[in-house]
Design a protein around this motif. Structure first.
Motif, short mmCIF file in Angstrom:
data_model
loop_
_atom_site.label_atom_id
_atom_site.label_comp_id
_atom_site.label_asym_id
_atom_site.label_seq_id
_atom_site.Cartn_x
_atom_site.Cartn_y
_atom_site.Cartn_z
N ILE A 88 0.83 -1.21 0.00
CA ILE A 88 0.00 0.00 0.00
C ILE A 88 0.86 1.26 0.00
CG2 ILE A 88 -2.04 -1.00 1.10
CD1 ILE A 88 -1.04 0.13 3.78
N HIS A 89 0.30 2.30 -0.58
CA HIS A 89 0.83 3.65 -0.47
C HIS A 89 -0.24 4.44 0.26
CE1 HIS A 89 1.50 7.84 -1.70
NE2 HIS A 89 2.76 7.50 -1.50
N GLU A 113 -6.03 8.18 2.32
CA GLU A 113 -6.30 7.15 1.31
C GLU A 113 -5.26 6.05 1.42
OE1 GLU A 113 -4.35 8.42 -2.86
OE2 GLU A 113 -6.02 9.71 -2.26
N LYS A 115 -3.88 3.17 -1.01
CA LYS A 115 -3.87 2.77 -2.41
C LYS A 115 -3.12 1.46 -2.55
CE LYS A 115 -3.55 5.88 -5.54
NZ LYS A 115 -3.12 6.92 -6.49
N SER A 116 -3.76 0.46 -3.16
CA SER A 116 -3.11 -0.83 -3.40
C SER A 116 -2.17 -0.72 -4.60
CB SER A 116 -4.16 -1.92 -3.64
OG SER A 116 -4.87 -1.67 -4.82
N GLY A 119 -3.65 0.22 -7.90
CA GLY A 119 -4.32 1.51 -7.98
C GLY A 119 -5.68 1.57 -7.33
N ASP A 120 -6.29 0.43 -6.97
CA ASP A 120 -7.56 0.45 -6.26
C ASP A 120 -7.34 1.15 -4.92
OD1 ASP A 120 -8.52 -1.01 -8.37
OD2 ASP A 120 -8.71 -2.89 -7.27
N THR A 121 -8.26 2.06 -4.57
CA THR A 121 -8.03 2.94 -3.42
C THR A 121 -9.21 2.95 -2.48
OG1 THR A 121 -6.68 4.33 -4.85
CG2 THR A 121 -7.41 5.31 -2.79
N GLY A 145 -14.47 4.26 -2.29
CA GLY A 145 -13.28 3.66 -2.86
C GLY A 145 -13.36 3.61 -4.37
N THR A 146 -12.31 3.09 -4.97
CA THR A 146 -12.28 2.92 -6.43
C THR A 146 -11.94 1.47 -6.74
OG1 THR A 146 -9.92 3.44 -6.64
CG2 THR A 146 -11.47 5.29 -6.75
#
Length: 187
Positions: A88-89, A113, A115-116, A119-121, A145-146
């Motif tokens: 994650i970031h 946030e 973020k994996s 890019g899924d967040t 989320g996204t």
């Protein structure tokens, strides 16, 4: 005599209050395409346990101008690993009252946030407080989320430690909580 009593009792029961509804049952709603679509749109929500750790650094954020009077805007970033996300970031920002008033160990108006790697967040908001001279705890309310986390909700507790530096601070944080699986359900 017993047989005669049973026959009479059954006859009386048959004559008293037998209606068409009792024989055919209540009328049911018709089964339509619309009712299928309505039921298909309903999602099963299960909670998934999230655990993880991350570390990084932060500083005073002069670009954030919406903090309440008597607080200082703080922002930071870090990297780590969390269940159901992998690597994650993390990025976050909040308003710290402690830096202006050491007697007030709180921070508010947090936004963060996770973020994996793909890019899924997961997005959330948080408030927290210092639990010691260099430790803290906050509660994140996950609200969107996204990607596979679209429509996600939940709550994550973060506990950690912070070390002040000449230019800001470094931190280590543990995450523990639950999120819904709605976002990862097939549509």
């Amino acid at each position: 005599m017993k047989i005669l009593s049973i026959i009479i009792a059954l006859s009386l029961m048959a004559l008293t209050g037998c209606s068409d509804d009792m024989i055919t049952g209540p009328e049911e709603e018709p089964f339509t395409v619309e009712s299928l679509e309505s039921n298909a749109a309903q999602k099963v929500v299960k909670l998934v346990h999230i655990k993880g750790t991350y570390s990084g650094s932060g500083t005073i954020d002069p670009t954030r101008t919406d903090c309440p009077t008597g607080s200082v805007p703080i922002s930071g970033e870090g990297t780590g690993i969390a269940s159901h996300l992998g690597k994650i970031h993390v990025s976050f920002s909040h308003c710290s009252f402690f830096l202006v008033d050491p007697a007030n160990p709180t921070y508010t108006d947090g936004h963060g946030e996770l973020k994996s790697a793909n890019g899924d967040t997961i997005f959330g908001s948080y408030n927290g407080f210092l639990t010691g001279p260099d430790t803290f705890q906050n509660v994140n309310i996950v609200n969107r989320g996204t990607g596979r986390f679209e429509d996600v909700t939940g709550e994550l507790t973060e506990t950690g430690s912070v070390d002040l530096t000449d230019t800001g601070f470094t931190f280590e944080i543990s995450i523990d909580g639950f999120i819904s699986t709605v976002g990862s359900s097939k549509r």
